[in-house]
Design a protein around this motif. Structure first.
Motif, mmCIF file in Angstrom:
data_model
loop_
_atom_site.group_PDB
_atom_site.id
_atom_site.type_symbol
_atom_site.label_atom_id
_atom_site.label_comp_id
_atom_site.label_asym_id
_atom_site.label_seq_id
_atom_site.Cartn_x
_atom_site.Cartn_y
_atom_site.Cartn_z
ATOM 1 N N ILE A 86 0.854 -1.207 0.000
ATOM 2 C CA ILE A 86 0.000 0.000 0.000
ATOM 3 C C ILE A 86 0.884 1.248 0.000
ATOM 4 C CG2 ILE A 86 -1.740 1.312 1.299
ATOM 5 C CD1 ILE A 86 -2.514 -1.461 2.600
ATOM 6 N N LEU A 131 1.137 4.242 -2.822
ATOM 7 C CA LEU A 131 0.888 5.664 -2.517
ATOM 8 C C LEU A 131 2.099 6.519 -2.915
ATOM 9 C CD1 LEU A 131 -0.835 5.243 0.980
ATOM 10 C CD2 LEU A 131 -1.937 5.723 -1.216
ATOM 11 N N VAL A 191 -5.248 4.896 -6.777
ATOM 12 C CA VAL A 191 -4.862 3.659 -6.099
ATOM 13 C C VAL A 191 -6.138 2.939 -5.662
ATOM 14 C CG1 VAL A 191 -3.673 2.644 -4.124
ATOM 15 C CG2 VAL A 191 -2.656 4.606 -5.300
ATOM 16 N N THR A 192 -6.341 1.745 -6.222
ATOM 17 C CA THR A 192 -7.512 0.928 -5.877
ATOM 18 C C THR A 192 -7.052 -0.263 -5.050
ATOM 19 O OG1 THR A 192 -8.522 1.508 -7.991
ATOM 20 C CG2 THR A 192 -9.461 -0.388 -6.842
ATOM 21 N N VAL A 193 -7.773 -0.533 -3.963
ATOM 22 C CA VAL A 193 -7.420 -1.661 -3.100
ATOM 23 C C VAL A 193 -8.344 -2.823 -3.431
ATOM 24 C CG1 VAL A 193 -7.019 -2.355 -0.728
ATOM 25 C CG2 VAL A 193 -7.126 0.049 -1.304
ATOM 26 N N ALA A 216 -5.341 5.261 0.070
ATOM 27 C CA ALA A 216 -5.832 4.716 -1.205
ATOM 28 C C ALA A 216 -7.178 5.370 -1.546
ATOM 29 C CB ALA A 216 -5.976 3.206 -1.106
#
Ligand SMILES: Cc1cc2nc3c(=O)[nH]c(=O)nc-3n(C[C@H](O)[C@H](O)[C@H](O)COP(=O)(O)OP(=O)(O)OC[C@H]3O[C@@H](n4cnc5c(N)ncnc54)[C@H](O)[C@@H]3O)c2cc1C
Length: 260
Positions: A43, A47, A58-60, A80
């Motif tokens: 993560i 970033l 940013v897609t989780v 995110a």
């Protein structure tokens, strides 16, 4: 540059963990569930890439039971932009191959240049999901990174190996996995925690990923855990009292154990 970060919810490795007697899968109901430690580094790296590039999202993405939303929310608190949660009882018990198919199906619904994941999860620890995803999606595979640099559509990774590192290059799109040597993950700020409450999380069922139910789950997985046993309790050590002959006794003990 659009980045998808893969996150997995796992039992806290600092507390007791076990498998279920009923089907030999991880007992998640009775465990303290946390974000897989290595994924925090993924993560953070996503970033940092977005901040350095100055654009993109940013897609989780997580595949897991309902509780896995907490894991996605933590990544949103760190910064995110949005989340995708694939959850469906049919996926329970899936092995690495089946899990990779589901993740790849969900990736097919997103626009991405980079998929970034932890190098391993602390529960299954098979360390193969990123390589499988690169194979299924046809993207460049850059695993075990400890440093990443970008120049246009080219990405260079320092790949951590025993005794040093290798430098490998490839073109985007790429699937990248990272170790905990790559950065120092940030803590969610108070502002980040408040903002995360408004960030969207898209929930998908298995059918939405385009993967057939006959390819996933315990029944359809290529591998299954057939037997397991808890680690035996530690035995009490043997104390050697030095009465002037401690060294001799120690050597005798080591010889007796066939250690020297
Ligand atoms: C004791 C035990 C033994 C197992 N043995 C096997 C086995 O021999 N063969 C086998 O195929 N499977 C096995 N499994 C199942 C395995 O845990 C699952 O297939 C799992 O979903 C993927 O493996 P992993 O998490 O270990 O992947 P890894 O490749 O170790 O994970 C790397 C990264 O991929 C991402 N990732 C992994 N899973 C997800 C997810 N669900 N959602 C989003 N991102 C994810 C994370 O970023 C993670 O850091 C075993 C499980 C257990 C508990």
């Amino acid at each position: 540059m659009n980045i998808v970060v893969l996150v997995k919810q796992v039992p806290d490795s600092g507390n007791p963990r076990t498998l279920k007697d009923s089907d030999n899968t991880v007992d998640r109901e009775n465990a303290d569930l946390v974000l897989n430690e290595m994924d925090e580094y993924a993560i953070e790296e996503a970033l940092l890439i977005k901040e350095n590039q100055g654009d993109g999202e940013v897609t989780v993405l997580s595949v897991g039971p309902e509780s896995a939303t907490d894991t996605i929310r933590k990544a949103l608190q760190m910064g995110a932009d949005k989340g995708v949660h694939v959850t469906d009882p049919a996926i329970h018990g899936s092995d690495a191959i089946a899990t990779a198919k589901v993740i790849a199906g969900a990736l097919g619904k997103l626009e991405w240049d980079i998929v970034i994941s932890g190098a391993e999860s602390t529960d299954g620890r098979v360390t193969v999901i990123p390589a499988m995803l690169a194979e299924i999606t046809g993207a460049t595979q850059l695993t075990s990174a400890r440093k990443l640099t970008f120049e246009g559509t080219e990405v260079t990774a320092e790949r951590q190996v025993d005794g040093g590192y290798e430098v490998v290059k490839g073109q985007l799109p790429a699937v990248i996995s990272v170790w905990d040597t790559i950065n120092e993950p940030r803590y969610p700020s108070f502002k980040g925690i408040m903002q995360a409450k408004k960030k969207p999380i898209d929930t998908l069922a298995l059918a939405d990923t385009g993967v057939d139910a006959g390819e996933v789950g315990l029944e359809n997985s290529w591998s299954e855990v057939i037997e397991w046993a808890p680690r035996p309790p530690r035995q009490a050590g043997q104390a050697i009292t030095d009465e002037g002959d401690g060294g001799v006794k120690l050597v005798e003990y080591l010889v007796g154990q066939k250690l020297i």
